[in-house]
Each structure stands twice: as C-alpha cells, then as structure tokens.
Design an enzyme around this catalytic site. Sequence first.
Site, short mmCIF file in Angstrom:
data_model
loop_
_atom_site.label_atom_id
_atom_site.label_comp_id
_atom_site.label_asym_id
_atom_site.label_seq_id
_atom_site.Cartn_x
_atom_site.Cartn_y
_atom_site.Cartn_z
N GLU A 86 -0.48 1.04 5.39
CA GLU A 86 -0.70 2.23 4.56
C GLU A 86 -1.00 3.51 5.33
O GLU A 86 -2.09 4.08 5.20
CB GLU A 86 -1.85 1.97 3.57
CG GLU A 86 -1.65 0.76 2.69
CD GLU A 86 -2.70 0.64 1.59
OE1 GLU A 86 -3.69 1.38 1.64
OE2 GLU A 86 -2.51 -0.17 0.69
N GLU A 105 0.38 -6.40 -0.62
CA GLU A 105 -0.91 -6.35 -1.31
C GLU A 105 -0.67 -6.01 -2.77
O GLU A 105 0.13 -5.13 -3.09
CB GLU A 105 -1.84 -5.25 -0.77
CG GLU A 105 -2.49 -5.55 0.54
CD GLU A 105 -3.40 -4.42 1.01
OE1 GLU A 105 -3.94 -3.64 0.19
OE2 GLU A 105 -3.57 -4.30 2.24
N ARG A 128 -1.83 -13.02 5.43
CA ARG A 128 -1.72 -11.75 6.13
C ARG A 128 -3.11 -11.28 6.53
O ARG A 128 -3.98 -11.11 5.67
CB ARG A 128 -1.04 -10.73 5.22
CG ARG A 128 -1.08 -9.31 5.74
CD ARG A 128 -0.37 -8.31 4.81
NE ARG A 128 -0.47 -6.99 5.38
CZ ARG A 128 -1.09 -5.94 4.80
NH1 ARG A 128 -1.61 -6.05 3.59
NH2 ARG A 128 -1.17 -4.79 5.42
N ASN A 142 2.43 -2.15 -0.61
CA ASN A 142 1.16 -2.41 -1.27
C ASN A 142 1.16 -1.62 -2.57
O ASN A 142 1.41 -0.41 -2.55
CB ASN A 142 -0.03 -1.96 -0.41
CG ASN A 142 -0.20 -2.83 0.83
OD1 ASN A 142 0.49 -3.82 1.00
ND2 ASN A 142 -1.13 -2.45 1.69
C1 PNW Z 1 -5.69 -0.78 0.13
N1 PNW Z 1 -5.86 4.93 -2.92
O1 PNW Z 1 -6.37 0.42 0.17
C2 PNW Z 1 -6.01 -1.39 1.47
O2 PNW Z 1 -4.91 -1.80 2.22
C3 PNW Z 1 -7.08 -2.43 1.44
O3 PNW Z 1 -7.73 -2.45 2.67
C4 PNW Z 1 -8.02 -2.15 0.28
O4 PNW Z 1 -9.13 -2.98 0.29
C5 PNW Z 1 -7.23 -2.29 -1.00
O5 PNW Z 1 -6.08 -1.47 -0.99
C6 PNW Z 1 -8.04 -1.98 -2.25
O6 PNW Z 1 -8.50 -0.66 -2.23
C7 PNW Z 1 -6.20 1.49 -0.65
O7 PNW Z 1 -6.85 5.66 -3.09
C8 PNW Z 1 -7.27 2.35 -0.77
O8 PNW Z 1 -4.75 5.21 -3.42
C9 PNW Z 1 -7.17 3.50 -1.52
C10 PNW Z 1 -5.97 3.77 -2.14
C11 PNW Z 1 -4.89 2.92 -2.02
C12 PNW Z 1 -5.02 1.78 -1.27
#
Ligand code: PNW
Length: 470
Positions: free
Chosen positions: A165, A369, A75, A294
């Site tokens: 997201e 994810e 992906r 995710n």
């Molecule tokens: C996801 N939160 O991001 C993203 O899809 C990715 O790009 C990222 O690298 C990965 O998770 C790890 O962080 C998030 O604060 C970022 O809840 C922040 C949050 C959730 C998901």
Amino acid sequence: MIQFPNDFVWGSATSSYQIEGAAAEGGRAWSIWDAHAHIPGRTHNNENGNVACDHYHRYKEDVKLMADLGLKAYRFSISWSRIQPDGQGEINQEGIDFYSNLIDELLKHNITPWITLYHWDLPLALQTEKDGWLNPDIADFFATYAEICFKHFGDRVKNWITLNEPWVVAILGYGEGVFAPGRKSKDEPYLAAHQLLRSHGKAVKVYREKYQEKQGGKIGITNNCDWREPLTNKPEDIEAAERSLLFFLGWFADPIYFGDYPKVMRDRVGDRLPKFSAEDVENIKGSSDFFGLNHYTASYAADVDPNANDDDVTVYGNGGIFEDQYVDLTSDPKWKMTTMNWAIVPWGCRKLLEWISDRYGNPPTYITENGCSLDDKLENGEVKDTIRKEFVEGYLAACKKAIDNGVNLQGYFVWSFMDNFEWALGYSKRFGIHYVDYETLERTPKNSALWFKEAIKNNGFEFSLNERDI
Ligand code: PNW
C-alpha cells in the site's frame, strides 16, 4: 453452493510491526513506527508494538493455528530493521534466522509463504539520516535489502510483494501525518510515492536479473483501493468516480502497467507531480507478475464545483491530493459499517476487480487483504463475530461473481490472521479471525475462522446472504 477454481489460494495476512513484538530483541533496531508510536499522542492510549502479539516468540504456535485452519497461504512481512538494523550495511544474522525458521515451519505444514518486503516499518536510521522515502537513494537501499531477502529466503519463497500500500505511506505518512513518519504536506505525498515506485522497480529488476530464473518465483506489488460508485448517472459524476479511482489506484498501477501516471493526474497536478526518467520507466513498466489488491470499502463519488461553498462538500485535505481531484465522497445510510466506520459493500469489490481487469488487461490478481474490524467479545471461549463471517462470505461471493465475469482472480487473503496493533488506533480495533487476549496473549479462533476453515476445506460455501449485495 459457491465453488472456487481448483487452485484458488486461500490465505490470511499479517505484518511484522503489527504482530511480532520483540521490538528490541534479536538484534532488531527501531523502525519509524517504533519512533512514531513512542511520541505521546500519536497512537490510541499511546500504545505501541513493543510486545504486540509476541509472534516473534510464538510463531510455532501461530503456524500450528494456521495449519488447524487448513490455510493454503500465509502472507507476512519482514521487518527491514531486523535484517539490516540501520537500513544499510550490516546484516543481522538473528533476523535472518527468525524468518528462515518461520518459513521452514510454514513449509513443514504445507502453507505457502507470501512475503511482503515493506509493510511500513522503515529502519529509523534511514528516516533520520537519509530522509526516508523522499530521498532518491532509497531505491538503492531498498533494492539491496530486497536482494538480501531473495538470497536468503528465495530458495523456499516463491511469492514476493515489494511494497504494501504505497498509497497509505504517501497519504497517511506524508500528507496527513497520522502514520509514520508523521509528515503533513501537500506535495510530499507525490514525492514519496515517486520514490516508492522507483524503489519497487529497482527491487524487481534485481529479482528478475539475478534470482527469478533460478528460483522460479513471482514478484509484484500490493496496492490498496476502495470502490468509487458514481452518485448519479450524470456524466460529471461518472467522471468524478473514474477520476477518484485514477488518483487512488491509477497513481500506482498506471506507472506499473503503462509507464506513467494517469493523464488526469498530470493535467491536474502539473509540475508538482514528478517525472520518470527513461531508466525508471524501464524498471517500473511491466514490473508486476500479478496484481496485488487490498480492498476494504466503497463510497459514492460526485463531482464538485471548484467554486462551491466548502461547507457543502466533504472534500477534505490540506490543499493537496484531495483538492487536486475534487471529488465528493459519501456513503449510503443503509450501508452497514465496521468499527473503522468503513462501509460493508461486497458488490464494490466485484466492480473494482472488473475495473482493474478492464483497465490493466486482466492480470492475474490476488486480494492480498480484505477484512473488517468489530467490537469482538470473548465469552465462554467463543467469539460470535457473525458480521465478520458475513463480511468475508459476502466479499468472497463477490469475488466469485467477478471470476464468473472473466476476472483472473487467483486468491484471497483475509486480513487479519489475528487481532493486532492497528497502527494509530493501537489495539482498539480488532481485525483478526483469531482473537488475541492482550493480557495473556492467548489466541482463540473466532467463529469467522471456523467458517473460513470449512470454506477452505470445501473450496467454497453455501451462500447464505442476499444476491443483491454482491
Ligand atoms: C491496511 N485507509 O491499512 C494495512 O495494510 C494493514 O496493515 C491494516 O491493518 C489494515 O489495512 C486495516 O486498516 C490501511 O485509511 C489503513 O484508507 C488505512 C487505510 C487503508 C488501509
């Protein structure tokens, strides 16, 4: 031995701005993340994605690593401003060629491409000139861009994810301002979320009306959600946990499965929550062929007395969505934490999958994810990321338990294929199953990748953890 269904999709994921680099090459224009990362103080050490993992130049080497791993599906996301530098109008042929070559390379190695159309890197011109996700016209811009992708890649790509997201875009981009476009607002998250949903709906409509039948692919959206476990058995805490899930995942999934935001959001947010037109509902309701999830962590949820002394609760925010739901989130001191300070709670994943299955009619589901950040060290060519291996093993075991309990889970993508630019946290957090040396850009499979490779090969693994944790 834990054994997965025969056609289970074993995948791994990345996103364009986090890995590609070549930010000013190949006709690409800046996105809001280029701009955000170049404002001093917005990212760890003022780091940016100018070079990142240099995947733009090294994609063949990366696909080779995927093939070595035995990966079934990869992906990745498309950088909109590589395809349409201004976000509208002219198409950049070099951008088309890059993704076309990447797709061919994957197919050559029997790896199924899964494309995310939007993973947060909005063409900058759409922000500065068009107000980004606050402008209702964005739905048409997005649908036009999506159609360019269907047209050029849809002969070979059969799995499409419109948005990654939208919760993060809305909350971190428009509420807390820690992500691009850096807005801090109490109401804009609801407005941006609304246009994100409308944009998803329009893109799906284009695909269904003009491409799906001919190309024979699937299209959906990926939402993120953590699990919320009621802190106690008190009805108000059980309700608080449910409310928290509805404000998190229901916010985006309810419109897609039922045609409107959850009632608890309508009740609590009132007029600050936008309304869908009949045409919006037609486009959005039923607009996902699968449930993309995710998932990273879990917390306890408790009800908060709105008159409580604020010092006593962990409700945080800016008078916006966190106050609208008023749920106190805590974690168990016994839970192990990743370097993101996200708790490792595999059973939360199982419970969330079951919650989704119950609420949305057991849709075909993919974890698009799941993964963890650790302070990895490369020593003598080896990265001993035992905690990551256990993380993936635990979450996969929890997934299998959900499947045994009737959940229609069809695949799992580990985040991430390699260490990369972790947004506001720059290169300080490592999520990869491949280690990236940012000096030499050399990639090394971590021990977790070697474990994953065996799991893929055997379509399962010998469970080595505690049954209680899943
Ligand atoms: C996801 N939160 O991001 C993203 O899809 C990715 O790009 C990222 O690298 C990965 O998770 C790890 O962080 C998030 O604060 C970022 O809840 C922040 C949050 C959730 C998901």
